[in-house]
Design a protein around this motif. Structure first.
Motif, PDB file in Angstrom:
ATOM      1  N   VAL A 172       0.952  -1.020   0.230  1.00 19.83           N
ATOM      2  CA  VAL A 172      -0.137   0.132   0.076  1.00 19.83           C
ATOM      3  C   VAL A 172       1.037   1.320  -0.068  1.00 19.83           C
ATOM      4  N   CYS A 173       0.366   2.314  -0.348  1.00 22.58           N
ATOM      5  CA  CYS A 173       1.173   3.832  -0.266  1.00 22.58           C
ATOM      6  C   CYS A 173       0.500   4.554   0.939  1.00 22.58           C
ATOM      7  N   VAL A 174       1.493   5.016   1.454  1.00 25.38           N
ATOM      8  CA  VAL A 174       1.251   5.861   2.742  1.00 25.38           C
ATOM      9  C   VAL A 174       1.479   7.393   2.386  1.00 25.38           C
ATOM     10  N   ALA A 234       7.047   5.588   8.238  1.00 23.25           N
ATOM     11  CA  ALA A 234       5.660   5.795   8.389  1.00 23.25           C
ATOM     12  C   ALA A 234       5.314   6.967   8.798  1.00 23.25           C
ATOM     13  N   THR A 245       5.790   3.259   0.205  1.00 28.24           N
ATOM     14  CA  THR A 245       5.265   2.036  -0.258  1.00 28.24           C
ATOM     15  C   THR A 245       5.727   1.049   0.863  1.00 28.24           C
ATOM     16  N   SER A 248       1.191  -4.048   3.787  1.00 26.79           N
ATOM     17  CA  SER A 248       0.007  -3.628   4.639  1.00 26.79           C
ATOM     18  C   SER A 248       0.104  -4.101   5.859  1.00 26.79           C
ATOM     19  N   LEU A 251       0.904  -2.017   9.009  1.00 29.13           N
ATOM     20  CA  LEU A 251       0.041  -1.184   9.532  1.00 29.13           C
ATOM     21  C   LEU A 251      -1.050  -1.528  10.272  1.00 29.13           C
ATOM     22  N   ARG A 261      -3.083   9.302   4.860  1.00 32.54           N
ATOM     23  CA  ARG A 261      -4.119   8.255   4.203  1.00 32.54           C
ATOM     24  C   ARG A 261      -3.169   7.172   3.433  1.00 32.54           C
ATOM     25  N   ILE A 262      -4.097   6.022   3.333  1.00 27.98           N
ATOM     26  CA  ILE A 262      -3.633   4.807   3.003  1.00 27.98           C
ATOM     27  C   ILE A 262      -4.327   4.387   1.755  1.00 27.98           C
ATOM     28  N   LEU A 307      -6.194  -4.235   5.746  1.00 27.91           N
ATOM     29  CA  LEU A 307      -5.984  -2.821   4.915  1.00 27.91           C
ATOM     30  C   LEU A 307      -5.882  -3.536   3.337  1.00 27.91           C
TER      31      LEU A 307
END
Length: 307
Positions: A172-174, A234, A245, A248, A251, A261-262, A307
């Motif tokens: 996932v992208c944070v 993070a 990146t 998941s 998190l 935002r994720i 997520l």
């Protein structure tokens, strides 16, 4: 270690010798050793030739041991139980074992390792665990016996080691909540490559599971920040235009942060395949097999990432 006297002896004669000296009778010794009487008679003759002594001498009241045979018998009574123990099947009882296990991994290991540690200490309280930091030559440590087991995200096949898949994770992208892409349902690859990134350097300053996939696509991303740990990365995107990146699962234990935002990573970035690896020489070690079974059990109980 040279053993000049043993090298000239047929060790298959050891069991007949022990039986003959205990029973002092060829027929009874043959029965004890599971041999025919002629075979035991031949074994006795070979033993006499090898030791240069009659060993058993016939008397009116039966066979008697020679002085040499009595000395050999005393030694055999001390040696044979040790040999029996040496060649008996090994057993491993984790409750009484005091093993020393050496494990290595990146900080991603926290999704798995704490539960492994708890299981090991619950079932084998006298054992110890040494968790070593990840570095570029970790495969050499496995080869040299410095590390017993490593956890890693597979980015290429490690042919010299035994490897086993444990579970998968998705990337996932944070992003900071005020990032222009923060409200998107997903990020396209071209948008992703136009952005500036936080890179968690697992080997050197490359996040290998991602960088090697981008290499395959003939492209690369631009690093604005490189850090060695996911936990440090993070919080680094807040108030910036950086994209982090990360897998998941890392998190799931984080407290929700309204400033972050994720978003799903571009579909071209494939899932992470998490594995364990060990050297083939440890295949049959009972303690190591138990440790690997413990890891398998923990991995099987991991919930799917939310997520």
């Amino acid at each position: 270690m040279r053993m000049a006297h043993i090298e000239r002896v047929d060790l298959n004669l050891l069991a007949p010798l022990a039986a003959l000296l205990e029973e002092r009778h060829v027929s009874r010794a043959a029965e004890v050793a599971g041999m025919s009487q002629p075979a035991m008679s031949r074994a006795l003759q070979r033993l006499r030739d090898t030791l240069g002594d009659e060993l058993l001498v016939r008397t009116p009241s039966g066979y008697r041991l020679t002085p040499r045979a009595e000395r050999v018998q005393r030694q055999l009574r001390a040696v044979v139980p040790r040999l029996e123990s040496l060649f008996a099947p090994e057993e491993f009882d984790p409750a009484t074992a005091a093993e020393s296990f050496r494990v290595a991994g990146t900080d991603y290991s926290r999704v798995l390792a704490p539960a492994v540690f708890q299981r090991v200490f619950r079932e084998s309280p006298r054992s110890t665990l040494h968790f070593r930091t990840w570095h570029d030559a970790i495969h050499d440590d496995l080869d040299r016996g410095i590390v017993d087991l490593m956890f890693y995200a597979r980015s290429e096949q490690v042919t010299a080691l035994r490897t086993e898949h444990l579970f998968d994770d998705r990337f996932v992208c944070v992003l900071s909540a005020d990032h222009p892409l923060a409200e998107r349902p997903g990020i396209a690859l071209d948008e992703y490559l136009d952005a500036t990134h936080v890179i968690v350097g697992t080997i050197g300053e490359r996040q290998t599971a991602i960088e090697r996939r981008l290499d395959d696509l003939g492209t690369r991303r631009r690093a604005g920040l490189t850090v060695p740990y996911h936990s440090l990365a993070a919080r680094s995107v807040l108030g910036t235009r950086l994209i982090l990146t990360m897998p998941s699962r890392l998190l799931t234990e984080e407290r929700p942060d309204p400033g972050i935002r994720i978003v799903p990573a571009p579909e071209e970035i494939r899932p992470l395949h998490y594995e364990m690896a060990w050297h083939p020489r440890l295949d049959g070690d009972l303690g190591q097999r138990w440790l690997r079974d413990s890891v398998r059990a923990v991995a099987a109980e991991l919930p799917e990432p939310a997520l």
